[in-house]
Design a protein around this motif. Structure first.
Motif, short mmCIF file in Angstrom:
data_model
loop_
_atom_site.label_atom_id
_atom_site.label_comp_id
_atom_site.label_asym_id
_atom_site.label_seq_id
_atom_site.Cartn_x
_atom_site.Cartn_y
_atom_site.Cartn_z
N GLY A 609 0.78 -1.23 0.00
CA GLY A 609 0.00 0.00 0.00
C GLY A 609 0.81 1.27 0.00
N SER A 610 2.13 1.16 0.21
CA SER A 610 2.96 2.38 0.23
C SER A 610 3.60 2.66 -1.12
N TYR A 611 3.25 1.90 -2.14
CA TYR A 611 3.80 2.13 -3.48
C TYR A 611 2.67 2.03 -4.49
N GLU A 612 2.93 2.57 -5.65
CA GLU A 612 1.92 2.58 -6.70
C GLU A 612 2.48 1.90 -7.95
N ILE A 613 1.66 1.09 -8.59
CA ILE A 613 2.08 0.37 -9.80
C ILE A 613 1.34 0.94 -10.99
N VAL A 614 2.10 1.26 -12.04
CA VAL A 614 1.51 1.74 -13.29
C VAL A 614 1.94 0.81 -14.42
N PRO A 617 1.82 0.90 -22.20
CA PRO A 617 0.97 0.29 -23.24
C PRO A 617 1.31 -1.17 -23.55
N ASN A 618 2.57 -1.58 -23.27
CA ASN A 618 2.97 -2.96 -23.54
C ASN A 618 2.59 -3.90 -22.39
N GLY A 619 1.99 -3.36 -21.35
CA GLY A 619 1.59 -4.19 -20.22
C GLY A 619 2.69 -4.38 -19.19
N GLU A 620 3.82 -3.71 -19.36
CA GLU A 620 4.92 -3.84 -18.40
C GLU A 620 4.64 -2.97 -17.18
N GLU A 621 4.95 -3.49 -15.99
CA GLU A 621 4.69 -2.79 -14.74
C GLU A 621 5.88 -1.93 -14.33
N HIS A 622 5.58 -0.73 -13.83
CA HIS A 622 6.61 0.18 -13.33
C HIS A 622 6.11 0.83 -12.05
N SER A 623 7.07 1.36 -11.30
CA SER A 623 6.72 2.10 -10.09
C SER A 623 7.55 3.38 -10.06
N ILE A 624 6.89 4.49 -9.72
CA ILE A 624 7.58 5.79 -9.66
C ILE A 624 7.92 6.08 -8.20
N ILE A 632 9.23 -3.08 -12.66
CA ILE A 632 8.86 -4.04 -11.63
C ILE A 632 8.94 -5.45 -12.21
N LYS A 633 9.58 -6.33 -11.43
CA LYS A 633 9.65 -7.74 -11.83
C LYS A 633 9.11 -8.57 -10.67
N ARG A 634 8.05 -9.32 -10.97
CA ARG A 634 7.47 -10.20 -9.96
C ARG A 634 8.23 -11.52 -9.98
N LEU A 635 8.88 -11.83 -8.87
CA LEU A 635 9.71 -13.04 -8.81
C LEU A 635 8.88 -14.30 -9.00
N SER A 636 7.62 -14.26 -8.59
CA SER A 636 6.76 -15.44 -8.79
C SER A 636 6.58 -15.72 -10.28
#
Length: 716
Positions: A609-614, A617-624, A632-636
């Motif tokens: 809850g202390s971070y935001e994920i955006v 257009p390619n569906g890749e996740e990032h956090s500012i 962002i890379k989900r290890l799972s």
């Protein structure tokens, strides 16, 4: 470990260190005129003298003779012989060749074999070294000392009333070595029985082994003791083969010079007669003594190796198999500063004291929890200090490996005709000894690559307005928990188009030139069998060099980054852990499994809850984070396992020299020191484990936890 094994191990360890020291002096000590300083010449002389003595003691005659011959060369130089630049180059070339020969033979000794390679070719090169350049017909042979003429071996003693004069000639066993020292021992033993004593050779403190081997050791003595006492003293000499003891008659000491030669002749005749008369008696005594000596020394290494040397090839193989254990412990010695050992002893003492205090505190009826926790914290602090000291003991400077690269550059310059300077930076950087032993081959292949593929010929460099002499820089530095090694040259760089074309021909890729990034194209040179050389040469063309580099660096849990600019040069950056033993890690849970992330790579941790994920257009996740955008890379997802919290989790910002990235885990368990172990062979066959993990560790409950390779995660 037997006494013989320990003798061989010490011989190998000491002389390998001396040879490395010798090579360092030869490669790094040349002045502008090609020569060496007087201190360096003296040091080389001492090194060769030490190796010669040790080899003689062990019974390795070929090693003793070749080191003696090159020792003579440097003895002439230190006495003032002037050499030209070309002659200095020749001296250094021959000395380096002898160094290589000695290393190879000492490695054979370590494997349980007797050194028996021929030294004839090297000895011939040594003999030619000190010939005068301007006098073609002058032949200066490098002989062992003491080759004086027989006429000079004439000794006259002053006649003393009541005393008998004797002439003794002693021969030592063939191959026993250190004849001058054995002769000196005999002289010291016998001089207590004499009022006057002279020997040939006269100066036994000089190097006169060769003369004694060829002509024997002669003593002229005047004594009032009985002949039997003199004989007994001689017969007690170690490694005695035979001896003659002849009484010198009074007529043989006439002062007139005209009769001296006749007297000497008579002494020689008398010697022969007496020798024939007493041969059986003396030989029987000598044989009995020699047999006793050989029995007593049957356990010595020299005798064992000489026996092995006389056997057939089959026993040699048996000896080699018996020494496999010793060979597996190769390079098992480590030179440690005594201050570190003292510090280790002090820490152990403090730990023992603190442990007893903690144990006593827990057994008291009036248990004081605060005092117990205080002592426990102190014990933890001492354990951490102990770990740091032990790790520092394993750390050694990388300079020894860097110095070997000077030899590679020097040899290739001579064979290719290129002019190259090797610049060493940060050679005092310390790394774990295990890493140092495994980094030498990769560095050698990369230096050879820079020399053969990168640096141009002198005429080509001049045509491109470059200096005629190329430069290769080899740099080492510490960054956090890693050691970074940089190999940089100012050559022609990598041609992306040529690399991609060759990769397509080899079937490494089916992408077009436009679809391949520069970094991806440069990494093609790490592929097995990849080479841009059309013809195979002594140095390259088979496509195995950089593949060896890539494989070895991966084994060290390291990474390789290649950057290049065509026409300007190439830079290769190797990143390897400072140590392979212990790491401070953060235990995290992903699904049902526990993994470890090295703490040195963790920059920041964010709760749910202390971070935001955006998403882009390619569906890749990032956090500012504070104005910076991180992937962002989900290890799972990377590992292909089901996560308890697919949408939420704890985000960790990790960093390395490769960049920064955010990873998401289910939860954080805690931080602890872990001992790194190799990944079990059963798990290495899984691509995800091989690609993302650097090792594993055993946790406190006995379970196995895999350790993430942050560089691998960021680079994918």
């Amino acid at each position: 470990m037997s006494g013989v094994d320990s003798m061989v191990e010490f011989y190998v360890y000491e002389n390998m260190q001396l040879l490395e020291q010798l090579e360092e002096i030869l490669l790094g000590g040349q002045s502008d005129d090609g020569g060496l300083e007087s201190e360096q010449i003296e040091e080389i002389f001492r090194v060769m003298h030490t190796i010669k003595g040790a080899s003689a003691m062990m019974g390795y005659e070929s090693l003793m003779h070749i080191t003696h011959s090159i020792e003579d060369v440097f003895d002439e130089i230190r006495k003032g012989r002037e050499l030209s630049y070309d002659k200095w180059e020749e001296v250094i070339d021959v000395t380096l060749a002898i160094t290589d020969f000695l290393k190879e033979e000492i490695n054979n000794v370590q494997e349980g074999l007797f050194p028996e390679a021929s030294i004839d070719e090297l000895h011939e090169r040594v003999i030619k070294l000190l010939k005068e350049e301007e006098t073609a017909e002058q032949n200066l042979e490098i002989n062992f000392p003491g080759e004086e003429s027989a006429e000079s071996n004439t000794v006259k003693l002053e006649k003393i009333d009541g005393q008998t004069q004797y002439h003794a000639k002693v021969l030592f066993e063939s191959g026993c070595g250190m004849e001058s020292i054995r002769a000196l021992g005999l002289m010291v033993s016998i001089e207590g029985l004499c009022s006057s004593l002279k020997t040939i050779p006269e100066d036994l403190n000089s190097d006169c082994d060769k003369e004694i081997v060829e002509n024997g050791f002669e003593l002229y003595l005047s004594t009032e003791k009985e002949r039997a006492e003199i004989e007994k003293c001689i017969e007690e000499t170690m490694f005695l083969q035979s001896y003659d003891l002849v009484e010198i008659k009074e007529k043989e000491q006439e002062p007139a010079s005209s009769t001296t030669e006749n007297a000497i002749a008579e002494v020689a005749i008398t010697s022969e007669d007496v020798h024939e008369e007493n041969l059986d008696k003396n030989q029987e005594v000598v044989n009995n003594e020699v047999n006793k000596i050989n029995e007593a020394l049957n356990k010595e290494k020299s005798n064992e190796l000489q026996k092995d040397n006389k056997k057939s090839d089959s026993p040699k193989k048996e000896a080699k198999s018996q020494n496999n254990q010793a060979h597996s412990n190769k390079n098992s010695y480590l030179t440690v500063n005594i201050s570190k050992v003292d510090m280790l002893m002090n820490l152990v003492g403090e730990i023992v004291t603190t442990e007893s205090m903690v144990e006593k505190q827990s057994q008291l009826e009036n248990f004081d929890r605060d005092m117990f926790e205080k002592q426990a914290r102190r014990l933890h602090q001492l354990t951490t200090e102990l770990q740091d000291v032990v790790m520092s003991i394993r750390m050694v400077p990388i300079s020894s490996t860097f110095t070997k690269m000077q030899r590679v550059v020097r040899d290739m310059c001579k064979k290719t005709g290129k002019h190259v300077d090797l610049v060493l930076v940060g050679e005092q950087t310390e790394v774990d000894k295990t890493i140092l032993e495994n980094i030498s081959d990769p560095l050698m292949h990369m230096i050879r690559n820079s020399m053969d593929h990168g640096i141009e010929m002198p005429e080509d460099r001049i045509a491109k307005s470059k200096p005629e002499k190329g430069t290769i820089t080899l740099e080492a530095k510490n960054t956090g928990g890693d050691v970074v090694i940089v190999i940089k040259d100012d050559g022609k760089g990598l041609n992306k188009e040529a690399l991609v074309k060759k990769a397509i021909e080899k079937g490494i890729t089916n992408k077009s030139l436009d679809e391949i990034s520069d970094k991806e194209a440069y990494n093609f040179i790490l592929a097995p069998g990849f080479s841009t050389k059309e013809a195979v040469t002594e140095f390259s063309g088979r496509g195995v060099g950089m593949d060896v580099v890539h494989t070895n660096i991966r084994k060290l849990r390291g990474s390789i980054n290649i950057d290049s600019e065509e026409g300007k040069g190439t830079m290769i950056i190797i990143r390897i852990p400072l140590t392979l033993a212990i790491v401070d890690g953060m235990k995290v849970q992903i699904g049902d499994e526990i993994y470890i992330i090295p703490s040195l790579n963790i920059k920041e941790v964010f709760r749910q809850g202390s971070y935001e994920i955006v998403q882009n257009p390619n569906g890749e996740e990032h956090s500012i984070i504070r104005g910076n955008c991180y992937e962002i890379k989900r290890l799972s997802n990377l590992l292909g396992i089901e996560s308890e919290k697919s949408d939420e989790g704890i985000m960790i910002l990790v960093e390395s020299e490769m960049g920064n990235v955010c990873i998401i885990v289910d939860r954080i368990i805690g931080q602890q020191h872990v001992v790194i172990k190799p990944i079990p062979t059963l798990l290495t066959q899984f691509d995800k484990v091989q690609s993302h993990m650097s090792g594993c560790s055993i946790l406190e409950d006995g379970s196995i936890s895999l350790i993430f390779d942050v560089n691998a995660i960021i680079s994918r």
